[in-house]
Design an enzyme around this catalytic site. Structure first.
Site, short mmCIF file in Angstrom:
data_model
loop_
_atom_site.label_atom_id
_atom_site.label_comp_id
_atom_site.label_asym_id
_atom_site.label_seq_id
_atom_site.Cartn_x
_atom_site.Cartn_y
_atom_site.Cartn_z
N GLU A 99 -47.99 -5.48 -12.80
CA GLU A 99 -47.42 -6.22 -13.94
C GLU A 99 -46.44 -5.34 -14.72
O GLU A 99 -45.47 -5.84 -15.29
CB GLU A 99 -48.52 -6.71 -14.88
CG GLU A 99 -49.51 -7.70 -14.26
CD GLU A 99 -49.01 -9.15 -14.23
OE1 GLU A 99 -47.86 -9.41 -14.63
OE2 GLU A 99 -49.78 -10.01 -13.77
N GLU A 141 -44.08 -21.29 -23.80
CA GLU A 141 -43.49 -21.38 -22.45
C GLU A 141 -42.72 -22.68 -22.22
O GLU A 141 -42.98 -23.41 -21.27
CB GLU A 141 -44.58 -21.19 -21.38
CG GLU A 141 -43.97 -20.80 -20.04
CD GLU A 141 -44.99 -20.29 -19.04
OE1 GLU A 141 -45.88 -19.52 -19.41
OE2 GLU A 141 -44.87 -20.68 -17.87
N HIS A 176 -44.89 -14.36 -9.40
CA HIS A 176 -46.16 -15.09 -9.47
C HIS A 176 -46.23 -16.32 -8.57
O HIS A 176 -47.32 -16.74 -8.19
CB HIS A 176 -46.48 -15.49 -10.92
CG HIS A 176 -47.01 -14.35 -11.74
ND1 HIS A 176 -46.28 -13.22 -12.00
CD2 HIS A 176 -48.21 -14.16 -12.34
CE1 HIS A 176 -47.01 -12.39 -12.74
NE2 HIS A 176 -48.18 -12.93 -12.96
N HIS A 181 -55.03 -9.48 -8.35
CA HIS A 181 -53.90 -10.23 -8.91
C HIS A 181 -52.63 -9.38 -9.02
O HIS A 181 -51.54 -9.79 -8.57
CB HIS A 181 -54.29 -10.79 -10.29
CG HIS A 181 -53.15 -11.49 -10.96
ND1 HIS A 181 -52.67 -12.72 -10.52
CD2 HIS A 181 -52.36 -11.14 -12.02
CE1 HIS A 181 -51.65 -13.08 -11.28
NE2 HIS A 181 -51.44 -12.16 -12.20
N LYS A 197 -43.19 -7.86 -23.51
CA LYS A 197 -43.92 -9.13 -23.56
C LYS A 197 -43.77 -9.75 -24.94
O LYS A 197 -43.55 -10.95 -25.08
CB LYS A 197 -45.39 -8.91 -23.22
CG LYS A 197 -46.19 -10.21 -23.36
CD LYS A 197 -47.13 -10.49 -22.27
CE LYS A 197 -47.64 -11.92 -22.37
NZ LYS A 197 -48.77 -12.20 -21.54
N ARG A 241 -62.91 -25.31 -34.78
CA ARG A 241 -61.46 -25.59 -34.72
C ARG A 241 -60.61 -24.33 -34.86
O ARG A 241 -59.46 -24.38 -35.29
CB ARG A 241 -61.04 -26.62 -35.77
CG ARG A 241 -61.71 -27.97 -35.57
CD ARG A 241 -60.98 -29.08 -36.26
NE ARG A 241 -61.65 -30.33 -36.00
CZ ARG A 241 -62.67 -30.79 -36.71
NH1 ARG A 241 -63.11 -30.10 -37.75
NH2 ARG A 241 -63.23 -31.93 -36.40
N LYS A 251 -52.28 -16.62 -24.57
CA LYS A 251 -52.77 -17.57 -23.55
C LYS A 251 -54.26 -17.33 -23.38
O LYS A 251 -54.69 -16.20 -23.07
CB LYS A 251 -52.06 -17.34 -22.22
CG LYS A 251 -50.69 -17.99 -22.16
CD LYS A 251 -50.14 -17.94 -20.75
CE LYS A 251 -48.76 -18.57 -20.69
NZ LYS A 251 -48.14 -18.44 -19.35
N HIS A 258 -49.41 -16.45 -6.32
CA HIS A 258 -50.46 -17.46 -6.37
C HIS A 258 -50.75 -18.03 -4.98
O HIS A 258 -51.91 -18.32 -4.65
CB HIS A 258 -50.10 -18.57 -7.36
CG HIS A 258 -50.20 -18.10 -8.79
ND1 HIS A 258 -49.34 -18.51 -9.78
CD2 HIS A 258 -51.05 -17.22 -9.37
CE1 HIS A 258 -49.67 -17.90 -10.92
NE2 HIS A 258 -50.70 -17.13 -10.69
N ARG A 276 -40.32 -17.75 -21.52
CA ARG A 276 -41.61 -17.11 -21.21
C ARG A 276 -41.91 -17.16 -19.71
O ARG A 276 -42.63 -16.31 -19.18
CB ARG A 276 -42.74 -17.75 -22.03
CG ARG A 276 -44.05 -17.00 -21.86
CD ARG A 276 -45.08 -17.35 -22.90
NE ARG A 276 -46.30 -16.61 -22.65
CZ ARG A 276 -47.28 -16.45 -23.52
NH1 ARG A 276 -47.19 -16.98 -24.72
NH2 ARG A 276 -48.36 -15.75 -23.21
N ASN A 303 -43.34 -14.82 -15.20
CA ASN A 303 -43.95 -15.23 -13.93
C ASN A 303 -43.19 -14.68 -12.72
O ASN A 303 -43.40 -15.14 -11.60
CB ASN A 303 -44.02 -16.76 -13.84
CG ASN A 303 -44.86 -17.32 -14.96
OD1 ASN A 303 -45.83 -16.70 -15.37
ND2 ASN A 303 -44.48 -18.48 -15.48
N1 GLY Z 1 -49.06 -13.80 -18.21
C1 GLY Z 1 -47.93 -14.60 -18.46
C2 GLY Z 1 -47.82 -15.06 -19.86
O1 GLY Z 1 -48.55 -14.61 -20.72
O2 GLY Z 1 -47.00 -15.90 -20.15
#
Ligand code: GLY
Length: 370
Positions: free
Chosen positions: A186, A238, A249, A267, A228, A122, A144, A253, A242, A246
Site C-alpha cells: 500500500e 469516494e 485493487h 491483501h 491519504k 447512532r 471507511k 480483488h 478517492r 484503489n
Molecule cells: N482503502 C481505500 C480507501 O480508504 O478509500
C-alpha cells in the site's frame, strides 16, 4: 520524533500521530477527548497479547481506566456475529454518546470497531490505534468502516471518521517480514499514484524501512498518511478522486477471490502485483512507456516482494475467469469496470474506458510468465 498529520475534514477533523512510544503516551493524547476517565478497548488475541498491557499502562499514567474485549484474530472476525458481540459488549459496558471506544489492532479490528462505534447509539467517537503497517498507512485513516457479507468483502459499512489515530511505529517491530512487506504494498501504491519523488525515495530507503530503521519507518508512514489525508479531504465519500486509492485493487480483488482470500496471497501482496499489472495495462494502452512497469517491478523485486502472478503458489484460473472475478468487485459502476491507470509513476487517474481485450491480454501474458 512524533509527526502529526492533520486530516482537515471540518467538524470531523482529526490528527494522526506517527512515531515511537505512542502507546506509552496514549493517556496524555486521549485525555483531552474524554468527559470521564474511562475507555473501552476492542482488540484481537494476537495484538492483545503483545500490546494491550502497554496501552493499559499508558492510559493509567493519566488515571484513565480501561475495559477490554478481545476477539479472535483473522478476517472472519469482520462479520455479523462479531459485530453483534462487540455492540452487545459496548452496551453492557454502558458506553455513552460522549465516551471513546478504542480499536487496537490491524485492519480487521479497525474496520469492525469503527463500524460498531458508527451504529452504537447512532454514533460514538472512536480512536484508532493501528498495529499493522497496512492499518497505519491505509485503513485507520479516512473513516471507511464495516464488515464482510457472504456476497463479498466490505459490503456492509459506514463512513465514520475516528477522532484520533495513534500510529505507534514501535509496534511495527513485532510484525514478521511478510506482514510488513504486505503493508508496504500500500505504501508503494501512494508513490505510484501521486508522488514520483516519494517513489524515488522508496527506491532508496524502502529496504532500510523493512529492515527496521525507525526514521525510515516514520517517514514511510507519515508520507503515506499525508497522501491519504489529502485525497480523503478532497473526496471523503469516494465520489471521485478517492478511487485513486484503489490503484492495483481491481486486479488485486480478482486475485484475492481466485486464491480464496487465503494465506496464499495477503491483501497488500495482491495490491503490489495489481499495481505492476495496472502499469503493464497502462503501457499496453500507450499511456506510459514500457520502462514504467519495469521500474515498478524492479523496486518490488528489490524489496523481495511478490511481483507477478508467477509468485503466487498453486493454481490460478485462466485470464477470462480472472476478468470475470474483477466484474464482481464492488467498485463496478453501472456495470463498467473501473480501473486506475497511469500516465507515469506518480500520475494516476480513474477510468471506466478500458477495453476488456487489453485486460485479457495483460493477464494472458502474465499467466504465461508462470
Ligand atoms: N482503502 C481505500 C480507501 O480508504 O478509500
Amino acid at each position: 520524533m512524533t509527526e502529526i498529520v492533520h486530516v482537515a475534514l471540518g467538524e470531523r477533523a482529526y490528527d494522526v500521530h506517527v512515531g515511537p512510544g505512542l502507546l506509552g503516551r496514549s493517556g496524555a493524547l486521549i485525555a483531552p477527548l474524554l468527559r470521564r476517565p474511562r475507555v473501552v478497548v476492542v482488540s484481537d488475541e494476537n495484538v492483545a497479547s503483545l500490546h494491550l498491557e502497554s496501552l493499559r499502562n499508558g492510559l493509567a499514567i493519566n488515571d484513565i481506566s480501561m475495559e477490554s474485549l478481545v476477539l479472535p484474530a483473522g478476517e472472519s472476525t469482520k462479520s455479523w456475529p462479531h459485530l453483534e458481540r462487540t455492540v452487545g459488549w459496548l452496551l453492557d459496558q454502558k458506553v455513552e454518546r460522549n465516551d471513546i471506544v478504542i480499536a487496537l489492532g490491524g485492519g480487521v479490528i479497525g474496520d469492525l470497531v469503527g463500524f460498531a462505534a458508527a451504529i452504537l447509539r447512532r454514533g460514538v467517537r472512536f480512536v484508532q490505534v493501528p498495529t499493522s503497517l497496512l492499518a497505519q498507512v491505509d485503513s485507520s485513516v479516512g473513516g471507511k468502516t464495516g464488515i464482510n457479507a457472504s456476497h463479498g468483502k466490505n459490503l456492509i459499512g459506514a463512513f465514520h471518521q475516528p477522532s484520533l489515530v495513534l500510529a505507534d511505529t514501535d509496534v511495527l517491530g513485532t510484525l514478521n517480514r511478510r506482514d510488513y512487506l504486505s503493508g508496504y504494498g500500500e505504501v508503494v501504491k501512494y508513490g505510484l499514484l501521486g508522488d514520483s519523488s516519494f517513489f524515488q525515495w522508496l527506491e532508496a530507503h524502502g529496504s532500510s524501512s523493512a529492515a527496521g530503521d525507525i526514521a525510515a519507518r516514520i517517514a514511510v508512514v507519515k508520507r503515506s498518511v499525508e497522501m491519504k489525508a489529502e485525497i480523503v479531504v478532497r473526496d471523503e465519500t469516494e465520489q471521485g478522486d478517492r478511487a485513486l486509492l484503489n490503484l492495483g485493487h481491481t486486479f488485486c480483488h480478482a486475485l484475492e477471490a481466485a486464491t480464496g482470500y487465503s494465506d496464499r496471497l495477503l491483501h497488500g501482496e495482491g495490491v503490489a502485483i495489481g499495481c505492476a499489472l495496472a502499469f503493464e495495462l497502462s503501457a499496453r494502452l500507450g499511456l506510459c512507456s514500457q520502462e514504467e512497469p519495469s521500474r515498478v517491478r524492479a523496486h518490488l523485486r528489490d524489496m523481495s516482494m511478490k511481483v507477478d502472478l508467477a509468485d503466487i503458489e498453486g493454481q490460478l484460473p485462466d485470464a477470462n475467469a480472472l476478468t470475470e472475478l474483477m466484474g464482481q468487485d464492488k467498485k463496478v459502476v453501472d456495470g463498467q469496470l473501473r480501473f486506475v491507470l497511469a500516465r507515469g509513476i506518480g500520475d494516476a487517474f480513474v477510468t471506466s474506458d478500458v477495453p476488456r481485450d487489453a485486460v485479457l491480454d495483460v493477464l494472458t501474458e502474465a499467466l504465461k510468465r508462470r
